[in-house]
Enzyme design. Structure first.
Site, short mmCIF file in Angstrom:
data_model
loop_
_atom_site.label_atom_id
_atom_site.label_comp_id
_atom_site.label_asym_id
_atom_site.label_seq_id
_atom_site.Cartn_x
_atom_site.Cartn_y
_atom_site.Cartn_z
N GLU A 79 0.84 -1.20 0.00
CA GLU A 79 0.00 0.00 0.00
C GLU A 79 0.88 1.24 0.00
OE1 GLU A 79 -3.90 -0.26 2.01
OE2 GLU A 79 -2.84 -1.64 3.33
N GLU A 121 7.05 1.78 13.27
CA GLU A 121 5.79 2.38 13.73
C GLU A 121 5.18 3.28 12.64
OE1 GLU A 121 6.37 5.55 16.51
OE2 GLU A 121 4.41 5.29 17.45
N ALA A 122 3.86 3.32 12.62
CA ALA A 122 3.18 4.21 11.69
C ALA A 122 3.72 5.63 11.87
CB ALA A 122 1.67 4.17 11.95
N SER A 161 6.76 8.60 22.06
CA SER A 161 5.77 9.68 21.93
C SER A 161 5.93 10.73 23.01
CB SER A 161 4.36 9.09 21.94
OG SER A 161 4.15 8.40 23.15
#
Ligand SMILES: CC(C)(COP(=O)(O)OP(=O)(O)OC[C@H]1O[C@@H](n2cnc3c(N)ncnc32)[C@H](O)[C@@H]1OP(=O)(O)O)[C@@H](O)C(=O)NCCC(=O)NCCS
Length: 367
Positions: A248, A306-307, A342
């Protein structure tokens, strides 16, 4: 075959094919379609074609006239007359008929078609001309050779820029005049791209694949059985997958993705063509590139990014023991998870294999 192969200087080609050339009015080769590229196979057909065009051992392309095709078919008769299936010979039969090569009469003033036989002596040597490049791109998309299995040196110099339309290729330099003249005759062309490469599916449709948007896969892409390329996925030439995979994101030129990996939506794998590093990137099996992530190093098996995280080769990443290394030092290592903490913003590496499995039903891709 023995007789033909014992001619002075004769050498079996590494690869060969009978192709249909489309050329501009000035004789510029726009594209050559090889219905059946051969790699180190069908030596009798190679010997017969060599004999009718007068080739000994050299590489090159030769025009095949109707008489030469006829002669080749009659020389091949003893083997083809057995009623068996001979696909490499079968491609010659329809080419005997002049109309098989005929273009739409309205398009004939702008381009010409010829049958050529192209022989490659050594796939590690740079291609000689556009026919040679096209044969190599076909061999990759036919999965007869893997990406990096042949030299593609200077192909941007050899291939012309072509207008790819719903009525095939046109010379880009002459195109506006051609379009105006055709519109005058009520023929409107839809231009799909202006590029050196056509889309793969106009020349090769490999078995067992799904391609949601054919514009995004260039000729010379290598899609293994079980590959699904979703709408936003992209696969460049000399790049692709080696087994079932979900694409994708972007598989740039030169990049190879091993089986059972998932290139998530919008993910980018850095190529080597413009501004990328010198390293040819390989993604191991069972890897997951999260949505909108990026990868500038090779991954071993079972790795996850990770995205949203772009791991560039020079990025400093924190290891589980607190040491900081450059990502390129981890190139090719298996079982790593990369994420951006994060809370601190630092890229961290965990030693934790990817547990995401491809959905087998999505990759059956049976006809
Ligand atoms: C990186 C990723 C794989 C982590 O997912 P996961 O393994 O399921 O991890 P979890 O979300 O369960 O988190 C595990 C722990 O790590 C923490 N964590 C997760 N991501 C973190 C981050 N970026 N920074 C700091 N801590 C993080 C979680 O808070 C959780 O903490 P806890 O154990 O104290 O509760 C996931 O976030 C991801 O990006 N997946 C990609 C999916 C994707 O894009 N697929 C393609 C679709 S097209």
């Amino acid at each position: 075959m023995e007789e033909l192969e014992s001619q002075p200087g004769y050498e079996r080609p590494a690869a060969f094919g009978v192709g249909i050339e489309t050329a501009s009015r000035e004789g510029r080769v726009l594209a050559t379609y090889f219905p059946r590229p051969n790699l180190a196979e069908h030596p009798l057909v190679a010997a017969v074609l060599s004999s009718v065009v007068g080739r000994a051992g050299e590489a090159g392309s030769y025009e095949l006239t109707t008489e030469q095709i006829e002669e080749a078919l009659s020389l091949l008769m003893p083997t083809t007359g057995d009623g068996g299936n001979h696909p490499s010979v079968a491609v010659l039969q329809p080419l005997m008929k002049a109309e098989a090569l005929g273009d739409d009469p309205a398009l004939q003033p702008y381009r010409s078609r010829r049958v050529v036989a192209t022989f490659i002596r050594d796939l590690d040597q740079p291609p000689l001309d556009a026919h040679d490049v096209y044969l190599r791109l076909h061999l990759i998309s036919w999965r007869k050779i893997q990406p990096h299995g042949c030299s593609l040196e200077n192909i941007f110099g050899i291939l012309p820029n072509v207008v790819w339309s719903n009525r095939g290729p046109f010379d880009s330099e002459e195109f506006e005049r051609i379009r105006a003249e055709l519109i005058g005759q009520g023929i409107e062309l839809e231009v799909r791209s202006v590029d050196k490469f056509p889309r793969m599916t106009d020349y090769v449709v490999p078995s067992g694949v799904r391609i949601a948007n054919a514009d995004n896969v260039r000729l010379g892409a290598h899609l293994a059985t079980g590959t699904t390329v979703m709408n936003a996925g992209f696969v460049n030439f000399n790049a692709g997958t080696l087994g079932p995979s979900m694409v994708e994101g972007r598989i740039s030129a030169g990049v190879v993705v091993e089986p059972e990996s998932d290139v998530g939506g919008g993910a980018s794998i850095m190529g080597t063509l413009s501004g990328g590093g010198g390293e040819v990137i390989r993604i191991g099996s069972h890897c997951l590139l999260g949505a909108n992530s990026g990868c500038g190093i090779s991954l071993g098996n079972g790795c996850t990014i990770e995205a949203g995280l772009y791991v560039t080769a020079g990025a400093r990443v924190t290891m589980p023991d607190g040491n900081v290394v450059k990502a390129r030092e981890l190139s090719g290592r298996s079982g790593l998870l990369f994420w951006r903490n994060s809370q601190t913003g630092a890229i961290e590496v965990k030693e934790r294999g990817n547990t995401v499995a491809l959905n087998a039903a999505l990759h059956q891709n049976k006809n």
